[in-house]
Design an enzyme around this catalytic site. Structure first.
Site, short mmCIF file in Angstrom:
data_model
loop_
_atom_site.label_atom_id
_atom_site.label_comp_id
_atom_site.label_asym_id
_atom_site.label_seq_id
_atom_site.Cartn_x
_atom_site.Cartn_y
_atom_site.Cartn_z
N ARG B 325 0.83 -1.21 0.00
CA ARG B 325 0.00 0.00 0.00
C ARG B 325 0.86 1.26 0.00
O ARG B 325 0.44 2.29 -0.52
CB ARG B 325 -0.99 0.01 1.17
N ARG B 357 -3.81 2.81 10.75
CA ARG B 357 -4.53 3.82 9.95
C ARG B 357 -3.71 4.36 8.77
O ARG B 357 -2.74 5.09 8.97
CB ARG B 357 -4.90 4.97 10.88
N ALA B 528 -9.02 -0.86 6.65
CA ALA B 528 -8.96 -0.31 5.30
C ALA B 528 -10.09 0.69 5.04
O ALA B 528 -10.55 0.84 3.91
CB ALA B 528 -8.97 -1.43 4.25
N GLU B 730 -9.30 6.27 7.14
CA GLU B 730 -7.88 6.53 6.92
C GLU B 730 -7.54 7.80 6.15
O GLU B 730 -6.57 8.48 6.48
CB GLU B 730 -7.26 5.33 6.18
#
Lengths: 488, 779
Positions: B325, B357, B528, B730
């Site tokens: 990510r 987060r 997520a 997030e």
């Protein structure tokens, strides 16, 4: 007669005849009383999730203060009124205005810190009408929230501060007179001793009783605010026996103003000292605002801060710069030791067996003296010092340095004077050139360490720069960044 | 029945898109909200504590537990050899993470044995009495150490490649290289980890766990006990904060409690002390980013080649997807014509790092923003100009393809940034700040406006599914259960709004119940940012099924076409007939209509081929921007955050108050990550910042003095999400990047903005001062 610890818990009279000397208020509430609204977040007095109010009689007035239940010992509660979050809402479940404001402003998310915030705001609400944002933030220095970013909590405090309902809606205002009477009945002035499975706690009724006890028990642990000793228990699980609680000794809780200076009793909390310090040494008062959070300031004492001998205690640098002395008392009598020689080495002070800190004498600053205290930390508030510098300067009429005392914390194994720097300045013209030249002397005074709070290099650079900052500020160029505009 | 009031009502309480308070708010403020440690303990409940490694890496030579066993109150002491099933809690199934270390230890603080005692105090005291001998092995705690020792990777690295970056970078004349260090972060959820297990009949056990992922705890407990998942029930009513720290890290405590509960046939609770929690559980990954960039004379990027090395700790945990990510967000909001991004998930002898987060996204984006800064200082322009010059274009512009070959189809970053630039008065304030800095000798100011674009969906496609269970009881009350977990983010409130809206009943008619693996199986972690997207849709699906049955019934019952049945606030109209909702429900029950349904949802459109580095991993993007002004003291490095303005995109908000709470909270948490939160390991591999006394998260007095937060009210999700809302957990975390960049500008002023300050994170006062000193040396 059986000795007992007696206090009021919310509405109920409590009398305990067997108490472990190291039993914390938090465990008592959660485990023994199943009052689970009070939470454990850190067990070291930093996060505030365990905040409760403790009401006590100060100069005949009933005053409620927020404290950390996690590092407050049950043995220190004799004669007080303990108020937990369960006490706020009405019996019919109607929320207290503070609770309602927190709901209305969306002041809770995960909710775990929330009872602690409610109690801190309650403490503020009882003491301050219409607090401004600075005051609210100061009252919340000892409460951590990881969800909200605090904005809605501050809004809730503003909202409830603006609208004050009648006392009838408030459980403490409503019963103030009655509680005072009940607390009066508990003020005995006699020494209380409780034994529990071979462990003893002692609550001396007076300073002379304390002297007697320490003469017999020189290894006893003396506890004033327990903001440090609390961690010996919760974190290090150190066995302490016996424990002597001195926070109830009223003689040790006085501040006397003399012609030459202030005599601050060893049991005076930071919060109590604030008002007097703000008047006499405002620079010092500004520092007190950055010691711990409100709960720690309501418990911790200047006497304890000194007796402890920590190299990063907050009050020793300004006290040394001011030329303070510590009054040590024992059964044999008293003696005064200048603070700058009281700290001998790391963890070692000039305190003999059987002696205790009775008071601190703080001389009044000289006429025209310029004072400053700068505390450098990673986080502005509720953080432990990386470097703390205190300055006390008197200029002659010709603009030369007549006298200067400089002391630092965080730069050596003890709080320590910058004697070489002082010498390099004394007698010289108070100019930037003089200051820049004198900065070289820091290397002779200090060899700081690197740790998680700061590197040696950072400590050395900022220590020097603080002298420059002090110079600039004394020449009318304010440099210090202040979150709180004015000192309370 | 008096129908006069409900018949007039034109709207329900708590429909979608209104600011409804958190469903537990009144319980939070009174202390009545129950966390696991508050649940009344069963008679005879025992308490656990752990014995931790005092060696950062070594072979275990001997374990002497005699003194532990003999300590007062101790009932049982166990080691990894006593695990009835498999001594492994690795979430990825790599078998690289023992529950209790048996042969060797790989970080200081790794659990080796567990003590079960009559009280928590007795267990904690006893745990310190063990004598364990180690044969020390070489250890390294950080990325530099890992690189120097050619450390292994804990999991497969990933590369994203598009175009020919090396060839472009080799072309003259504008090229720069640099390196950025980014620190990790402790979650500091206020409620620490905790689990309580109560043994049942046969192989059964029920575990209360403070977890974001009850299904995984269920599987892990089954695996540890050697029993099937159907023997294990996991319950979670609420957590006192999670932030990713309870995605996998709760497994160990649940497993330990379950082992002891089954063995001793008593309830067992495990609650580590805060210091132990911080030492024993994973954190956000630190990163070391090396970047090599080609750009043109105006500052437009031609090519980026960057490596993202991460401190993963001793095992894989979630480090694979986290470092992935990071790469997915290493473009921030910018189009890279040629790009290569590579991850390096390095093994270190520290606790295994985990979800937090943003999940690697913040570190990736921070690298991109550093590249922008570098170019801005190199070409002598405002970084905001360089940002705008490099933004993704609209679809079809030729500047719309991400490094992972997904087209950006819903791009609104230009509008968000432009609106914030206006509303924050950025240009005028920047000029005023430059003027201030010209005359102020030691105090300096900085301002920065930074964008956020964050991809929504689990990159492991299978996780993008959810289930829900809705019952309508015959009295018209509604029971709602779904697979998501409540950790403060207001998920339950939002999902209840969805169900209330679907049935057109007041939200207080909907009872939200604890998440349990017995009601909704095979759930994904609440992570997520997907909680509402997935569970809101699943709950809607369940409610819709029941509603359709009620419509069928009403049409039949009142003999009208289905189109003539309408759900009005708290009532239902069938032709000319209007009845209260509960009346219709009662009649439907009497007619034997099934009033319970399981709902299901899976995110459409997404796919991802990790090996090829191509696909459509994200359903959509969430956007935002923030503008921050700071003042620093160049004598000490201290600073204050003077003002922050935020404009954030949550699509069509399901609950604006809760969403703003998420934005504000995420910003302040991100600000902590980039400023005062510093993890510090000593040369013995010990974490020395393991409590709030040494690890400093933001306080009320740290938040910006002026803090203006707005949602982009005009935004709607281009995709068909629940009521066109967007995820919010997030994305706003990364709004805090403007704080670091504003500090950076203030530092840059000491050398007249001629050099990029390369201010690393966290920008503690010390790091700010050292950057000032370095720039003074260059000036």
């Amino acid at each position: 007669m059986t000795d007992s610890i007696r206090f009021i818990l919310n509405g109920e009279d409590v009398s305990l005849t067997s108490v472990r000397p190291t039993e914390t208020l938090l465990d008592y509430l959660r485990v023994k009383r199943r009052l689970t609204g009070t939470k454990e977040g850190c067990a070291e007095g930093d996060c505030g999730a365990c905040t409760v109010l403790v009401g006590r009689l100060i100069d005949g007035m009933l005053q409620y203060e927020s404290v950390n239940a996690c590092i407050r010992f049950v043995g220190s509660l004799h004669g007080t009124h303990v108020v937990t979050v369960e006490h706020l809402a009405g019996p019919d479940g109607i929320l207290h205005p503070i609770q309602q404001a927190m709901v209305d402003c969306h002041g809770s998310q995960c909710g775990f810190c929330t009872p602690g915030f409610v109690m801190s705001l309650y403490g503020l609400w009882l003491s301050t009408e219409k607090p401004d944002r600075n005051t609210i933030e100061r009252a919340l220095q000892g409460n951590l929230c990881r969800c909200t970013g605090y904005e809605p909590i501050v809004r809730a405090a503003e909202q409830v501060g603006a609208a004050r309902p009648s006392a009838i809606f408030d459980p403490l205002e409503r019963n103030r007179t009655e509680i005072m009477a009940r607390l009066w009945a508990l003020q005995a002035g006699e020494t209380i001793t409780i034994e529990d499975n071979g462990e003893r706690l002692i609550i001396p009724g007076s300073a002379s009783a304390l002297a007697e006890i320490l003469a017999e028990e020189p290894t006893a642990t003396v506890v004033a605010g327990s903001t440090d000793v609390g961690l010996w228990v919760t974190k290090q699980m150190r066995p302490l026996n016996p424990v002597v609680f001195i926070n109830g000794i009223s003689e040790l809780q006085t501040i006397q103003r003399g012609e030459r200076g202030l005599t601050i009793g060893a049991g005076v909390t930071y919060s109590q000292a604030m008002a007097v310090l703000a008047e006499t040494v405002p620079a010092f008062a500004g520092l007190v605002n950055r010691i711990g959070g409100e709960q720690v300031r309501n418990m911790g004492t200047i006497g304890g801060n000194i007796a402890n001998g920590s190299p990063i205690g907050d009050t020793p640098p300004p006290l040394i710069a001011l030329g303070a002395s510590v009054n040590l008392r024992s059964r044999g009598g008293s003696r005064m030791v200048p603070l700058d020689i009281f700290f001998i080495a790391y963890g070692k002070q000039d305190r003999r067996p059987g002696e205790f800190v009775e008071s601190i004498f703080v001389p009044l600053p000289e006429e025209g003296a310029r004072l400053a205290v700068y505390k450098i930390t990673k986080r502005r508030d509720e953080d432990i010092t990386a470097v703390c510098g205190a300055f006390n300067l008197t200029l002659g009429e010709d603009g030369t340095v007549r006298n200067i005392r400089i002391a630092y914390g965080g730069m050596a194994a003890t709080p320590k004077r910058a004697l070489s720097v002082e010498a390099a300045l004394r007698g010289k013209a108070w100019t930037e050139e003089t200051v820049i030249e004198a900065q070289a002397a820091y290397d002779r005074d200090y060899k700081p360490l690197t740790d998680w709070r700061a590197s040696a290099e950072y400590r050395q650079i900022t220590a020097r720069n603080l002298l420059l900052r002090f110079f600039l500020e004394t020449s009318g160029n304010p440099q210090e960044l202040k979150r709180f505009e004015e000192v309370a | 029945m008096d129908t006069s009031t409900f018949e007039k009502k034109t709207d329900i309480n708590g429909r979608m898109h209104v600011s409804l308070k958190h469903d537990s708010a009144h319980k939070h403020v009174t202390g009545a909200a129950e966390y696991i440690d508050d649940i009344p303990e069963a008679a005879g409940t025992l308490h656990g504590a752990l014995g931790l490694s005092t060696c950062p890496h070594g072979e275990i030579l001997s374990i002497d537990l005699d003194a532990v066993k003999a300590a007062p109150g101790v009932v049982w002491v166990f080691t990894g050899r006593d695990v009835p099933g498999v001594n492994d809690i690795s979430p990825g199934g790599r078998h690289d993470e023992p529950l209790l270390a048996v042969t060797d230890v790989q970080f200081h603080g790794q659990p080796i044995f567990a003590v079960i005692a009559e009280t928590r105090d007795a267990a904690r005291r006893a745990a310190r009495l063990a004598k364990i001998e180690y044969r020390p092995l070489p250890h390294w705690s950080d990325i530099d150490g890992a690189l120097a020792n050619e450390a292994p990777l804990v999991t497969e690295p990933m590369t994203l490649l598009r175009g020919d970056p090396q060839a472009e970078i080799a072309k003259p004349p504008h090229r720069l290289k640099g390196q950025m260090r980014i620190g990790g972060q402790e979650h500091f959820y206020l409620e620490g980890h905790i689990a309580m297990a109560i043994p049942g009949e046969d192989d059964e056990v029920t575990v209360w766990s403070s977890t974001q992922h009850p299904s995984e705890v269920q599987h892990m407990v089954g695996h540890i006990l050697g029993v099937p998942a159907n023997a294990v029930t996991v319950q979670t009513r609420r957590m006192g904060g999670g932030f990713g720290g309870k995605e996998t890290q709760g497994n160990q405590f649940a497993a330990l409690a379950a082992i002891a509960a089954k063995k001793l046939k008593r309830a067992v609770k495990f609650r580590p002390d805060r210091d132990e929690d911080m030492v024993m559980t994973g954190k956000r990954h630190d990163f070391l980013i090396d970047y090599d960039v080609a750009y043109d004379e105006r500052g437009r990027i031609h090519a980026v080649d960057a490596t993202f090395a991460a401190r993963c700790g001793f095992s894989s945990d979630l480090s694979g997807p986290v470092t992935d990510r990071a790469l997915f967000h290493a473009d921030s909001s910018y189009f890279y014509p040629h790009v290569r991004l590579t991850s390096k998930p390095l093994k270190t002898h520290t606790v295994s790092n985990t979800a937090f987060r943003g999940f690697g996204g913040p570190q990736g984006m921070l690298g991109a923003e550093r590249i922008i800064e570098e170019i801005a200082y190199a070409v002598g322009r405002d970084p905001l100009d360089i940002r705008k010059l490099n933004f993704y274009g609209q679809p079809g512009s030729g500047r719309d393809l991400t490094p992972y070959h997904q087209q950006v189809q819903d791009n609104i970053i230009g509008r968000v940034v432009e609106e914030l630039e206006q509303s924050s008065d950025y240009q005028a304030r920047r000029q005023a700040i430059i003027e201030f800095n010209r005359t102020s000798r030691f105090l300096r100011k900085g301002i920065a406006l930074t964008p956020v674009k964050f991809g929504i969906s689990f990159t492991l496609t299978a996780y993008n599914q959810a289930g829900a269970l809705v019952h309508v009881y015959s009295d018209g009350s509604i029971h709602l259960n779904h697979g998501g977990t409540e950790m403060g983010q207001g998920l339950n409130t939002k999902v209840a709004q969805v169900v209330a809206d679907c049935f057109q009943v007041d939200v207080d008619r909907v009872k939200i119940t604890a998440t349990t693996t017995a009601k909704v199986p095979n759930t994904s972690a609440t992570a997520a940012s997907s909680g509402t997207d997935l569970n809101g849709m699943a709950a809607y699906d369940a409610a819709r099924q029941i509603k359709e049955r009620l419509i069928d019934f009403a049409a039949r019952c009142y003999n009208v076409p289905k189109e003539e049945v309408e759900f009005l606030p708290n009532r239902v109209r069938a032709g000319n007939e209007i009845v209260p909702f509960e009346t219709l429900v009662w009649r439907a029950y009497y007619d034997r209509v099934q009033l319970s349904a399981a709902g299901f949802y899976k995110t459409p459109k997404i796919h991802w081929d990790r090996k090829a580095g191509r696909g459509h991993p994200f359903y959509y993007f969430a956007y935002g921007a923030s503008c921050t002004e700071v003042t620093i003291d160049t004598l000490t490095g201290e600073y204050l955050i003077d003002r922050t303005d935020i404009l954030h995109d949550v699509g069509k908000s399901l609950n604006p108050a809760i969403d703003i709470g998420q934005v504000e909270g995420a910003f302040v948490q991100g600000m902590g990550w980039l400023t005062t939160e510093e993890l510090w390991w000593d040369d013995k591999g010990r974490l020395r910042t393991h409590a709030p006394s040494t690890y400093k998260i933001p306080l009320a007095s740290d938040r910006p003095k002026i803090f203006n937060v707005k949602l982009a009210e005009w935004s709607q999700n281009a995709e068909a999400t629940i009521a066109r809302s967007k995820a919010v957990g997030e994305p706003p975390f990364m709004l805090a990047i403007s704080v670091l960049e504003a500090l950076s500008m203030a530092v840059a002023s000491v050398a007249d903005y001629r050099f990029c300050p390369r201010l690393d994170a966290p920008a503690t006062p010390e790091r700010v001062l050292m950057a000032v000193e370095r720039l003074k040396g260059l000036a």
